[in-house]
Design an enzyme around this catalytic site. Structure first.
Site, PDB file in Angstrom:
ATOM      1  N   TRP A 124       0.797  -1.063  -0.061  1.00 18.08           N
ATOM      2  CA  TRP A 124       0.100   0.074   0.015  1.00 18.08           C
ATOM      3  C   TRP A 124       0.952   1.326   0.095  1.00 18.08           C
ATOM      4  O   TRP A 124       0.481   2.197  -0.532  1.00 18.08           O
ATOM      5  CB  TRP A 124      -1.138   0.108   1.085  1.00 18.08           C
ATOM      6  N   ASP A 150      -1.360   6.724   6.508  1.00 18.08           N
ATOM      7  CA  ASP A 150      -2.654   5.782   5.995  1.00 18.08           C
ATOM      8  C   ASP A 150      -2.950   4.827   7.089  1.00 18.08           C
ATOM      9  O   ASP A 150      -1.806   3.849   7.234  1.00 18.08           O
ATOM     10  CB  ASP A 150      -2.313   4.951   4.647  1.00 18.08           C
ATOM     11  N   LYS A 201     -11.687  -2.234   6.863  1.00 15.71           N
ATOM     12  CA  LYS A 201     -10.850  -3.017   7.622  1.00 15.71           C
ATOM     13  C   LYS A 201     -11.404  -3.267   8.918  1.00 15.71           C
ATOM     14  O   LYS A 201     -11.570  -4.157   9.735  1.00 15.71           O
ATOM     15  CB  LYS A 201      -9.396  -2.468   7.654  1.00 15.71           C
TER      16      LYS A 201
HETATM   17  C1  LIG Z   1      -7.118  -1.858   2.004  1.00 17.54           C
HETATM   18  C2  LIG Z   1      -6.033  -1.046   2.332  1.00 17.54           C
HETATM   19  C3  LIG Z   1      -6.041   0.060   1.228  1.00 17.54           C
HETATM   20  C4  LIG Z   1      -6.857   0.354  -0.114  1.00 17.54           C
HETATM   21  O1  LIG Z   1      -8.229   0.421   0.369  1.00 17.54           O
HETATM   22  P1  LIG Z   1      -9.362   0.612  -0.670  1.00 17.54           P
HETATM   23  O2  LIG Z   1     -10.481   1.149   0.072  1.00 17.54           O
HETATM   24  O3  LIG Z   1      -9.640  -0.572  -1.507  1.00 17.54           O
HETATM   25  O4  LIG Z   1      -8.792   1.670  -1.655  1.00 17.54           O
HETATM   26  C5  LIG Z   1      -5.223   1.140   1.494  1.00 17.54           C
HETATM   27  N1  LIG Z   1      -4.150   1.065   2.458  1.00 17.54           N
HETATM   28  C6  LIG Z   1      -4.318  -0.041   3.474  1.00 17.54           C
HETATM   29  C7  LIG Z   1      -3.344   0.150   4.580  1.00 17.54           C
HETATM   30  C8  LIG Z   1      -5.112  -0.942   3.161  1.00 17.54           C
HETATM   31  O5  LIG Z   1      -5.254  -1.918   4.131  1.00 17.54           O
END
Ligand SMILES: *Cc1c(COP(=O)(O)O)cnc(C)c1O
Length: 360
Positions: free
Chosen positions: A101, A171, A195
């Protein structure tokens, strides 16, 4: 009805209580004769839903008044572009590469300016967090970017990097609301909610107010400009109404269960059950260095691909589902987010122990 133990990395398990409440309110939300899915985002009823969700989130994280909360669409991945578009005044930023990511965000930033790799743990398949105490950060960098919990590789920053006075952007998708967090240490925090918080498609941004300006990169779409969203309290266009409503319910569930301190305690207890087993097992092995282990995502392997496959298949049969590791790592991964009950982890460990006796 029978529910499985769902160890998916995302979209992931939600609190059963929240799902039941949503089911009860599906046809008639609090006497208004319609579902939240069917109501105007400009209605008084919906206004209360989104305002209350924001307030509960603010209370949970003690978000100071000089930070804005935005409920946006496009998931976390959309913010990979929004971050540079809104923050790159000098067109330069530093990225710490700790997994897939972070790498994706880095690649996206390169479309808009000079993205500099400050550190990386790619040399050991991202199984650790690099030393971030003295990174080659320069004064002309607009921000330093991290992915705080690495969903795929199962690592988590236990201390934030020394950004040498530069803005920190994080993030937090896969650790959002899993433990207390000091928002004032960041310029921008954002997380896709699927998540730990709600249904896929919603991303929550927490942004220091002075970073929300008209000074964005030329060509920034109106929708990706934080100022547009902020000036309109996330209602510039139709927001993901139903998703935000579920997030609101999850915030209330977290508050009822001890807030973020309560989540942290639950999550530490759960993770300990699994990590203690992995550390004592002769068959299964955790893949991450101990000091950087995530409380949320726990990758492990047997060292034998065939056996991994057999394990995943027999676990699925027993109702422990979505344990297959990410395609880039192989093996297994158990994601044990807020809503995974401790009992689920205990039963998984029991099953692993039995499997080890039969296959060790
Ligand atoms: C799942 C995830 C993403 C992507 O999320 P989307 O909503 O599918 O764009 C980005 N960063 C992390 C750390 C993730 O776990």
């Amino acid at each position: 009805m029978s529910r499985v133990y769902n160890f998916s990395a995302g979209p992931a398990v939600l609190p059963e209580e929240v799902l039941k409440e949503a089911a009860d309110e599906m046809l008639d939300y609090k006497g208004c004769g319609m579902s939240v899915m069917e109501m105007s985002h400009r209605s008084k009823v919906y206004d209360e839903i989104i305002k209350e969700a924001e307030q509960d989130l603010r209370d949970l994280l003690s978000i100071p008044d000089n930070y804005k909360v935005l409920f946006l669409q496009g998931g976390a991945s959309q913010q990979f572009a929004a971050v540079p578009m809104n923050l790159m005044k000098n067109k330069k930023a530093g990225y710490i590469l700790t997994g897939q990511w972070a790498k994706k965000a880095f690649a996206e930033a390169k479309l808009y300016g000079e993205a500099v790799e400050l550190a990386s743990s790619a040399d050991k398949t991202f199984s650790y967090i690099p030393d971030c105490s003295d990174l080659p950060i320069t004064d002309d960098m607009d921000y330093v970017y991290i992915c705080e919990n690495n969903t795929i590789y199962g690592t988590k920053y236990k201390t934030l990097p020394n950004t040498k006075g530069r803005l920190l952007v994080s993030d937090v998708s896969s650790c959002f609301l899993s433990e207390p967090m000091d928002v004032t240490k960041y310029g921008v925090v954002y997380g896709g909610v699927q998540k730990n918080v709600g249904p896929a498609g919603v991303v929550i941004d927490i942004i220091r107010e002075d970073l929300i300006t008209d000074e964005v990169l030329p060509g920034t779409p109106t929708m990706l400009k934080w100022k547009t969203q902020s000036d309109n309290d996330s209602l510039y266009n139709t927001p993901p109404c139903y998703g935000i409503y579920i997030c609101g319910k999850v915030f209330k569930w977290i508050r009822k269960n001890g807030g973020l301190a309560g989540m942290k305690q639950r999550n530490e207890e759960k993770a300990k059950v699994l990590y203690d087993f992995l550390d004592s097992s002769k068959l299964f092995k955790g893949t991450v260095v101990k000091e950087d282990r995530s409380l949320m995502n726990v990758p492990f392997v047997t060292g034998n691909e065939e056996l991994d496959k057999k394990f995943v298949a027999s676990a699925t049969e027993k109702g422990f589902v979505n344990l297959k590791g990410h395609r880039t790592v192989g093996g297994m991964r158990a994601s044990i987010y807020n809503a995974m009950p401790k009992e689920g982890v205990e039963k998984l460990v029991e099953f692993m122990s039995d499997f080890e006796k039969q296959n060790g």
